[in-house]
Design a protein around this motif. Structure first.
Motif, mmCIF file in Angstrom:
data_model
loop_
_atom_site.group_PDB
_atom_site.id
_atom_site.type_symbol
_atom_site.label_atom_id
_atom_site.label_comp_id
_atom_site.label_asym_id
_atom_site.label_seq_id
_atom_site.Cartn_x
_atom_site.Cartn_y
_atom_site.Cartn_z
ATOM 1 N N VAL A 176 -39.366 -48.635 45.276
ATOM 2 C CA VAL A 176 -40.697 -48.570 44.663
ATOM 3 C C VAL A 176 -41.224 -49.973 44.396
ATOM 4 N N GLU A 177 -40.366 -50.856 43.875
ATOM 5 C CA GLU A 177 -40.804 -52.207 43.541
ATOM 6 C C GLU A 177 -41.123 -53.023 44.789
ATOM 7 N N VAL A 178 -40.329 -52.872 45.843
ATOM 8 C CA VAL A 178 -40.617 -53.565 47.107
ATOM 9 C C VAL A 178 -41.943 -53.088 47.677
ATOM 10 N N ALA A 179 -42.125 -51.774 47.718
ATOM 11 C CA ALA A 179 -43.352 -51.214 48.294
ATOM 12 C C ALA A 179 -44.583 -51.685 47.526
ATOM 13 N N GLY A 180 -44.514 -51.645 46.203
ATOM 14 C CA GLY A 180 -45.656 -52.069 45.401
ATOM 15 C C GLY A 180 -45.977 -53.541 45.582
ATOM 16 N N THR A 181 -44.950 -54.380 45.631
ATOM 17 C CA THR A 181 -45.173 -55.819 45.795
ATOM 18 C C THR A 181 -45.766 -56.139 47.160
ATOM 19 N N LEU A 182 -45.249 -55.506 48.203
ATOM 20 C CA LEU A 182 -45.799 -55.727 49.547
ATOM 21 C C LEU A 182 -47.250 -55.266 49.631
ATOM 22 N N ALA A 183 -47.554 -54.158 48.966
ATOM 23 C CA ALA A 183 -48.939 -53.661 48.974
ATOM 24 C C ALA A 183 -49.877 -54.643 48.281
ATOM 25 N N GLU A 184 -49.417 -55.257 47.204
ATOM 26 C CA GLU A 184 -50.254 -56.257 46.535
ATOM 27 C C GLU A 184 -50.424 -57.505 47.392
ATOM 28 N N MET A 185 -49.367 -57.896 48.105
ATOM 29 C CA MET A 185 -49.490 -59.030 49.033
ATOM 30 C C MET A 185 -50.524 -58.725 50.108
ATOM 31 N N LYS A 186 -50.457 -57.519 50.636
ATOM 32 C CA LYS A 186 -51.413 -57.111 51.672
ATOM 33 C C LYS A 186 -52.846 -57.167 51.152
ATOM 34 N N ARG A 187 -53.037 -56.794 49.895
ATOM 35 C CA ARG A 187 -54.381 -56.714 49.337
ATOM 36 C C ARG A 187 -54.922 -58.081 48.906
ATOM 37 N N TYR A 188 -54.085 -58.901 48.270
ATOM 38 C CA TYR A 188 -54.589 -60.103 47.615
ATOM 39 C C TYR A 188 -54.233 -61.422 48.302
ATOM 40 N N ILE A 189 -53.120 -61.450 49.013
ATOM 41 C CA ILE A 189 -52.592 -62.738 49.480
ATOM 42 C C ILE A 189 -52.692 -62.923 50.991
ATOM 43 N N LEU A 190 -52.196 -61.970 51.735
ATOM 44 C CA LEU A 190 -52.094 -62.142 53.192
ATOM 45 C C LEU A 190 -53.446 -62.337 53.873
ATOM 46 N N PRO A 191 -54.525 -61.661 53.461
ATOM 47 C CA PRO A 191 -55.811 -61.912 54.125
ATOM 48 C C PRO A 191 -56.277 -63.364 53.995
ATOM 49 N N LYS A 192 -55.875 -64.053 52.924
ATOM 50 C CA LYS A 192 -56.246 -65.461 52.775
ATOM 51 C C LYS A 192 -55.421 -66.349 53.702
ATOM 52 N N ASP A 193 -54.162 -65.997 53.899
ATOM 53 C CA ASP A 193 -53.290 -66.788 54.771
ATOM 54 C C ASP A 193 -53.572 -66.519 56.249
ATOM 55 N N SER A 218 -37.830 -39.732 34.371
ATOM 56 C CA SER A 218 -38.564 -38.567 33.881
ATOM 57 C C SER A 218 -39.669 -38.168 34.856
ATOM 58 N N GLU A 219 -40.145 -36.938 34.681
ATOM 59 C CA GLU A 219 -41.259 -36.465 35.515
ATOM 60 C C GLU A 219 -42.494 -37.336 35.304
ATOM 61 N N ASN A 220 -42.700 -37.784 34.079
ATOM 62 C CA ASN A 220 -43.821 -38.665 33.769
ATOM 63 C C ASN A 220 -43.745 -39.944 34.608
ATOM 64 N N ALA A 221 -42.559 -40.535 34.680
ATOM 65 C CA ALA A 221 -42.381 -41.763 35.464
ATOM 66 C C ALA A 221 -42.573 -41.498 36.946
ATOM 67 N N GLN A 222 -42.057 -40.392 37.434
ATOM 68 C CA GLN A 222 -42.176 -40.058 38.854
ATOM 69 C C GLN A 222 -43.630 -39.887 39.269
ATOM 70 N N VAL A 223 -44.364 -39.117 38.486
ATOM 71 C CA VAL A 223 -45.765 -38.837 38.815
ATOM 72 C C VAL A 223 -46.591 -40.123 38.784
ATOM 73 N N ASN A 224 -46.400 -40.925 37.754
ATOM 74 C CA ASN A 224 -47.201 -42.138 37.611
ATOM 75 C C ASN A 224 -46.830 -43.197 38.642
ATOM 76 N N ALA A 225 -45.556 -43.322 38.945
ATOM 77 C CA ALA A 225 -45.143 -44.293 39.965
ATOM 78 C C ALA A 225 -45.762 -43.947 41.311
ATOM 79 N N LYS A 226 -45.729 -42.673 41.667
ATOM 80 C CA LYS A 226 -46.325 -42.268 42.943
ATOM 81 C C LYS A 226 -47.833 -42.518 42.943
ATOM 82 N N LYS A 227 -48.470 -42.226 41.815
ATOM 83 C CA LYS A 227 -49.919 -42.458 41.712
ATOM 84 C C LYS A 227 -50.238 -43.941 41.880
ATOM 85 N N TYR A 228 -49.478 -44.804 41.222
ATOM 86 C CA TYR A 228 -49.714 -46.246 41.326
ATOM 87 C C TYR A 228 -49.524 -46.732 42.759
#
Length: 423
Positions: A176-193, A218-228
């Motif tokens: 989850v952490e790798v996927a989220g970080t790569l997605a942020e790189m794709k959105r904010y960083i890589l287009p500039k480079d 917890s189910e709360n964490a699962q649902v919110n992580a997927k949403k994010y």
């Protein structure tokens, strides 16, 4: 014998592995009346929870590694030796090492941690990128950056898309952490480079065989992580196992395919048990069976702690404790207490909660009855990881990097670091 370890009247405790458990044990034995010998194939302790930030160029390796000799430079009864343990010889009370010969012990503690589990998928083992060490995290960083450079120069649209696409297998905290970080790189960083590249063609997919990501939380964490993740543009493929990967195409168990040159494997771990124990002592995930005091079953002078240990005496964990740092550290504390004070206390895991970050201002935290998400959870995640890092300098470096990244939406560590090869 050529180990050059001083002979004393003190009993000797050999600790194999300087991960969270082994390091905690050594630190707790500093004031004991034992000669403690800490063995590891590296001369540093690695903070594994932040490997993904090295892999995605948010941190340098030196920020999450700390030299073992620096930790114990003032402690005369703690000896550090860098070597690989080849075999345990219980009948002789010795271990055999790669370059230090045989080393005798009075007590042996196996804290060898875990390695990647490919579940017998040989093509994936040959072509996927794991992330269980600093060097593997750097290898992943190098491949991602190399693929981006190749994507700039290729004239083949299909090849370019394959170079840009990234698959992550495993929906636990690491995936989850790798996927989220790569997605942020794709959105904010890589287009500039790489302004020449159309990043709408880049797809980041997270595959998880279970119905939800972050299964133990917890189910709360699962649902919110997927949403994010989905808000960041990650394609979350829950209920979808991976069957094969040939280096250019991923094939899921449901028959669907995904063209990618980069597969990050975060789907499972298996214990690293040294040679020398019978197959009957190895349980689920190649972990050594231990009793309530963390002795390897059948031995009174050999212990196993952390990811290499399988305890089944707690009814809450019929398949063994989770392979996470708090378990290893608590086991290390227990063994140190029993050795120091000649006690026979039993291990009981105190689960203090779990957490995962998905991206900027996005995290999920389970702390007992308290379950929360969003910005506050993200701040809690950062605080807990920051205070867990060893060394004030490392904490300061990481904090500065995090603040800079937060303010600028950027970081300047996108370097391909490859060792030179002598001709």
């Amino acid at each position: 014998m050529n180990h050059n370890i001083p002979t004393t009247t003190q009993k000797r405790v050999l600790i194999i592995g300087a991960g969270f458990g082994g390091l905690m044990l050594a630190e707790k034995l500093v004031k004991s009346n034992y000669q403690v010998v800490l063995l590891d194939k590296n001369n540093y302790h690695q903070f594994q929870p932040l490997f993904y930030q090295v892999a995605t160029a948010f941190l340098e390796p030196s920020a999450i590694a700390f030299p073992l000799r620096k930790i114990f430079q003032k402690e005369k009864n703690i000896l550090v030796r860098v070597t690989e343990v080849l075999e345990v010889l219980p009948e002789k009370q010795e271990i055999r090492t790669a370059d230090l010969g045989n080393i005798p012990y009075d007590y042996l503690v196996i804290a060898t941690g875990a390695d990647t589990n490919y579940f017998g998928l040989k093509n994936i083992q040959a072509n996927a990128l794991p992330m269980k060490s600093v060097s593997e995290a750097l290898a992943l960083r190098n491949q991602i950056l190399r693929n981006l450079e190749d994507a700039v120069t290729t004239t083949d649209a299909e090849v370019r898309e394959s170079l840009l696409n990234i698959a992550i297998v495993g929906g636990g905290p690491t995936g989850v952490e790798v996927a989220g970080t790569l997605a942020e790189m794709k959105r904010y960083i890589l287009p500039k480079d790489y302004p020449e590249i159309d990043f709408t063609k880049m797809h980041i997919r997270l595959y998880e065989n279970s119905p939800e990501v972050l299964g133990p939380m917890s189910e709360n964490a699962q649902v919110n992580a997927k949403k994010y993740l989905e808000e960041l543009g990650v394609e979350v493929m829950t209920g979808t196992g991976v069957a094969d990967f040939d280096g250019e195409m991923l094939t899921a168990r449901n028959g669907t395919t995904f063209h990618t040159r980069t597969l990050v494997w975060a789907a499972g771990v298996r214990g690293v048990a040294p040679v020398g124990f019978s197959a009957e002592l190895l349980g689920r995930g190649n972990r050594l069976f231990i009793d309530e005091q963390c002795h390897v079953k059948g031995f009174t002078t050999i212990y196993a702690i952390g990811d290499a240990a399988l305890a089944q005496h707690e009814t809450s964990y019929p398949n063994g404790h989770p392979q996470v740092a708090p378990v290893a550290m608590q086991m290390g504390e227990l063994v140190a207490e029993n050795l120091t004070y000649n006690r026979n206390n039993a291990f009981k895991y105190n689960n203090q909660g779990s957490m995962a970050t998905v991206g900027r201002n996005k995290a999920v935290v389970d702390l007992g009855k308290f379950k929360f998400q969003g910005f506050f959870a993200w701040v809690v995640w950062m605080f807990v990881h920051l205070i867990s890092i060893m060394g004030m300098k490392n904490r300061l470096l990481i904090f500065i990097n995090w603040v800079w990244n937060y303010i600028t939406f950027d970081q300047s560590l996108r370097l391909m670091m490859k060792p030179s090869v002598k001709k």
